[in-house]
Design an enzyme around this catalytic site. Sequence first.
Site, PDB file in Angstrom:
ATOM      1  N   SER A  88       8.208  16.048 -35.667  1.00 32.31           N
ATOM      2  CA  SER A  88       7.716  17.146 -36.407  1.00 32.31           C
ATOM      3  C   SER A  88       8.343  17.299 -37.766  1.00 32.31           C
ATOM      4  O   SER A  88       8.460  16.574 -38.453  1.00 32.31           O
ATOM      5  CB  SER A  88       8.007  18.496 -35.462  1.00 32.31           C
ATOM      6  OG  SER A  88       7.139  19.646 -35.880  1.00 32.31           O
ATOM      7  N   ASP A  98      -3.283  18.890 -32.141  1.00 35.51           N
ATOM      8  CA  ASP A  98      -2.321  18.909 -33.186  1.00 35.51           C
ATOM      9  C   ASP A  98      -2.667  19.070 -34.504  1.00 35.51           C
ATOM     10  O   ASP A  98      -3.454  18.088 -34.863  1.00 35.51           O
ATOM     11  CB  ASP A  98      -1.152  17.836 -32.927  1.00 35.51           C
ATOM     12  CG  ASP A  98       0.060  18.160 -33.940  1.00 35.51           C
ATOM     13  OD1 ASP A  98       0.202  19.086 -34.465  1.00 35.51           O
ATOM     14  OD2 ASP A  98       0.901  17.195 -33.997  1.00 35.51           O
ATOM     15  N   HIS A 155       1.198  18.950 -30.051  1.00 31.20           N
ATOM     16  CA  HIS A 155       2.326  19.058 -30.597  1.00 31.20           C
ATOM     17  C   HIS A 155       3.594  19.262 -29.931  1.00 31.20           C
ATOM     18  O   HIS A 155       3.562  20.302 -29.226  1.00 31.20           O
ATOM     19  CB  HIS A 155       2.257  20.051 -31.966  1.00 31.20           C
ATOM     20  CG  HIS A 155       3.320  19.861 -32.839  1.00 31.20           C
ATOM     21  ND1 HIS A 155       3.322  18.834 -33.939  1.00 31.20           N
ATOM     22  CD2 HIS A 155       4.608  20.581 -32.857  1.00 31.20           C
ATOM     23  CE1 HIS A 155       4.272  18.924 -34.629  1.00 31.20           C
ATOM     24  NE2 HIS A 155       5.119  19.947 -34.223  1.00 31.20           N
TER      25      HIS A 155
END
EC number: 3.1.1.-
Length: 408
Positions: free
Chosen positions: A191, A348, A378
Amino acid sequence: MRSSCVLLTALVALAAYYVYIPLPGSVSDPWKLMLLDATFRGAQQVSNLIHYLGLSHHLLALNFIIVSFGKKSAWSSAQVKVTDTDFDGVEVRVFEGPPKPEEPLKRSVVYIHGGGWALASAKIRYYDELCTAMAEELNAVIVSIEYRLVPKVYFPEQIHDVVRATKYFLKPEVLQKYMVDPGRICISGDSAGGSLAAALGQQFTQDASLKNKLKLQALIYPVLQALDFNTPSYQQNVNTPILPRYVMVKYWVDYFKGNYDFVQAMIVNNHTSLDVEEAAALRARLNWTSLLPASFTKNYKPVVQTTGNARIVQELPQLLDARSAPLIADQAVLQLLPKTYILTCEHDVLRDDGIMYAKRLETAGVEVTLDHFEDGFHGCMIFTSRPTNFSVGIRTRNSYIKWLDQNL
């Protein structure tokens, strides 16, 4: 008794109403994801209330909740030695896998945790468990960086922290201390940590003393651009947990210490409209109509505004900085990057960032493995143990570690 039953029924109905959100049928463990999302939304709402009352910044309050429930001390086992230390003033947690007589020097992964540049920690259970598994299964040294977070510092301080810690680790005497093979080092992150890892990789290619120091980079659902919040994955997953589009845009604004008044304009791409000259030269570098396969573009249409708000880019020039948005880097920089692994998830908003970066790297001549999970969401890779264990979390972690094992 009857009134108690009515009250209980009402409370259950309210709880169900709060927890339930419509999810695609293909997402992994949907009811468990609803519960995880409801928990996170609840924590966000509490932290927003604390912020509204003037008691603390909402990100500080939210991270306090996250870390308080998940922090883990540096506990070593018979297989993995875990220590907390600092590398040139930056806190790190080091995981050392078991020694092998036939391999006196270990391979190593420098890992950067996610959390929107503002949340989580190398010392919470999720990342501690991930890095422990990596150290044991790869017989490796894992350096997990505890970089400083928003709102204590803002861009580019997070990048400075990870670069400083990694440079220190790459010193010959430090590698020798940890018995690490200098030719078998990978930079990795998930991320926002994937964004920082990508930025570090690009920065190292431009430093003669650091070029070719990294054998691999491995990016897990990375954040790679803030110029187009209407890629097909942003449109498809606009409200998908645990990272809805609105939340991601707010993370960007927080990262740059910007004004929340910009959020709605950025969501509709007013910050990169055709009359914003500063963004014109960069549009081709994230033109998803040419960078994404048809299976991902589907019937989605580009959102390009004719006129917008040029003030946003003028006040937040960081939006156009490749250190914050590695996807927009020059081709000359990309072609110098090492072999790359990119993991993406169907559910995501950041899916297309990773896929477009893979395409740009391939065009630049870099060997890329794109590992896409149709039922992924995610953040899923860190959710591998009870009660937040997901099937796709275990599969993504295993796939990631397998690639490292085969290539590092």
